[in-house]
Scaffold this active site. Structure first.
Site, mmCIF file in Angstrom:
data_model
loop_
_atom_site.group_PDB
_atom_site.id
_atom_site.type_symbol
_atom_site.label_atom_id
_atom_site.label_comp_id
_atom_site.label_asym_id
_atom_site.label_seq_id
_atom_site.Cartn_x
_atom_site.Cartn_y
_atom_site.Cartn_z
ATOM 1 N N LYS A 55 4.376 47.981 66.204
ATOM 2 C CA LYS A 55 4.621 46.763 65.438
ATOM 3 C C LYS A 55 5.927 46.074 65.824
ATOM 4 O O LYS A 55 6.172 44.930 65.410
ATOM 5 C CB LYS A 55 4.607 47.073 63.942
ATOM 6 C CG LYS A 55 3.273 47.592 63.428
ATOM 7 C CD LYS A 55 2.141 46.588 63.594
ATOM 8 C CE LYS A 55 0.868 47.075 62.934
ATOM 9 N NZ LYS A 55 -0.243 46.120 63.075
ATOM 10 N N SER A 297 -2.404 57.822 61.695
ATOM 11 C CA SER A 297 -3.281 56.863 62.367
ATOM 12 C C SER A 297 -3.398 57.169 63.857
ATOM 13 O O SER A 297 -4.440 56.910 64.474
ATOM 14 C CB SER A 297 -2.784 55.431 62.145
ATOM 15 O OG SER A 297 -1.452 55.289 62.582
#
Length: 505
Positions: A55, A297
């Protein structure tokens, strides 16, 4: 005064002028031990970005796109709704570029992320877990409208996918220029990574299978039920198939508009469901068999990549996105069963050699010889600190002492202003002076230990006496007499503030 100019050494090996120049160009690693026989699974290790996640790319892309089109003004506050990693990336970018930042986050996301955000200077506004992702998104929009703040809209902003098409995908194409990539696997959060990489690979490596992953208990993409969106691309409601799941950063309770566009454009070839336990198991295996420390994840993405690889022809190459590091999951089920104290096997190792063991009596403490009396200057120094009416609560401490840290946590939680005198700090760098002051304090208190706390000139004691005073209610009463109203700290037992290894057994 003019700022002195130093010659730039940017361009030298390893030297950069800005933390932002370290974003991207992350390594690709072969999972040699965990790849199925005859197949190769590679890992795109996004934890090598400066804030430890994929991110970082998105954060820089969103901010710089807004700077270019003028929608973000110099010094304007940025606000975004995020599960954490986007926020952490934004906190880095905003810190470097000088934008105040507010992050809105559902309370269900890990505590580590909140602390990292605040440490980087961001404000964190929590929303109730029951209101899910749509709740935090609505709160961010509401605050942006109320205060005139800039909202990047990561879930709808096309710059999200564009930055991955321009950076992540190009790195992948370079890495596999000499060996065709058969499949690319990524989880779906905002959908920007999947959409951006897919767009570039479809154009330049059309034989690569593009696979998205979602939680098996929240199959929004494979449900066939699509989202309704407002004019700005934000969801109008929660998706009916959403259920809470373990993969923080994956599917919120709606299908992001960036993801929906990728499906409409035919960029995604397949969606694979992944279970929570499967994700945990593969995260741990990546750590213990490949040495790759990653989050839930990441394990989920690898689980899908491994299942896919087993169905593909021998010689196939599959790339799995590994979006972040495991350090953001220590208060989640990923670390369940990871002990702080030694387990039986570790104790057996400890007792296999004769010394420095917890199961043996401590060495007897030598009887001290008569202490040298404190001198007048050191006594006067201590007296002046203790009787200062402007700072009635004083803690004599050591910077490195965990008892001192725990005592500070209690006073901070109570909202009590206090003076902390670090006897190993800058004022006491002269060893002779530090020793003289320590002797004067020990003579005055009758205790050689640190910390020592005074309230209005009266000695309270060390950390344990302070904790006992809090637990019994006498500390609050003593402070109230001075007009120092302590707030409700909700700390019932102050000893809980000690590190685990220091707590009473």
């Amino acid at each position: 005064m003019n700022k002195p100019h130093f010659p730039s050494i940017a361009g030298s090996a390893g030297v950069r002028n800005s933390i932002l120049e370290l974003i991207g160009n992350t390594p690709t690693l072969l999972a040699e031990h965990l790849s199925p026989p005859g197949r190769e699974i590679y890992l795109k290790l996004e934890a090598f970005n400066p804030m430890g996640s994929v991110k970082d790319r998105l954060a820089l892309g969103l901010i710089e796109a807004a700077e270019r089109d003028g929608s973000l003004r110099p010094g304007q506050t940025v606000i975004e709704a995020t599960s954490g990693n986007t926020g952490i990336g934004l906190a880095m970018v905003c810190a470097r570029k000088g934008y105040p930042l507010v992050i809105v986050m559902a309370e269900s996301f890990s505590v580590e992320r909140r602390k990292i955000l605040r440490y980087l200077g961001a404000k964190v506004v929590l929303t109730p877990a029951a209101q899910k992702g749509t709740g935090m998104l609505a709160k961010a929009r509401e605050l942006a409208e109320t205060h005139g703040w800039f909202l990047p809209r990561q879930f709808e902003n096309e710059a999200n996918a564009e930055v991955h098409a321009r950076t992540t995908a190009q790195e992948i194409l370079t890495d596999f220029a000499g060996a065709p990539l058969d499949a690319f696997v990524s989880g779906v959060g905002t959908g920007g990574t999947l959409a951006g990489v897919a767009r570039a690979l479809k154009a330049q490596s059309p034989g690569t299978l593009i696979v998205g992953c979602e939680p098996d208990n929240a199959p929004l993409l494979s449900s066939g039920v699509w989202q309704d969106y407002a004019a700005d691309g934000s969801p109008t409601s929660s998706h009916p198939r959403f259920r809470p799941h373990l993969m923080q950063g994956w599917m919120p309770d709606f299908i992001p508009h960036v993801t929906a566009r990728a499906f409409e454009d035919g960029l995604i070839d397949r969606v694979m469901p992944v279970g929570g336990q499967e994700a945990l198991d593969w995260s741990r295996r990546l750590a213990r068999e490949e040495g790759v420390f990653c989050g839930i994840s990441s394990g989920a993405t690898f689980a899908a990549a491994h299942r896919l690889a087993e169905t593909m022809p021998e010689g196939s190459r599959i790339l799995a996105m590994i979006p972040d590091t495991g350090e953001r999951y220590m208060t989640t089920p990923l670390f369940a069963g990871i002990e702080e104290a030694m387990n039986a096997e570790e104790l057996a190792i400890s007792t296999s050699s004769p010394n420095f063991r917890f199961d043996l009596p401590a060495s007897p403490t030598p009887v001290p010889t008569k202490a040298e009396p404190a001198d007048g200057e050191a006594r006067a120094h201590i007296d002046a600190i203790v009787v200062d009416s402007m700072q009635p609560v004083v803690m004599f401490a050591l910077q490195w002492c965990e008892f001192c840290w725990s005592a500070c946590k209690l006073l901070d939680a109570l909202g009590v202003p206090y003076r902390k005198v670090d006897l190993d700090g800058g004022e006491y760098t002269d060893a002779d002076w530090a020793g003289r002051v320590r002797r004067a304090l020990a003579e005055r208190t009758g205790a050689p230990t640190i910390p020592q706390v005074y309230i209005a000139g009266t000695h309270v004691g060390g950390a344990t006496e302070l904790f006992d005073a809090h637990n019994s209610g006498t500390l609050a009463r003593r402070l109230a007499k001075l007009g120092l109203e302590s707030r409700d700290s909700r700390i019932e037992d102050a000893y809980s503030l000690l590190p685990q290894w220091m707590q009473p057994r």
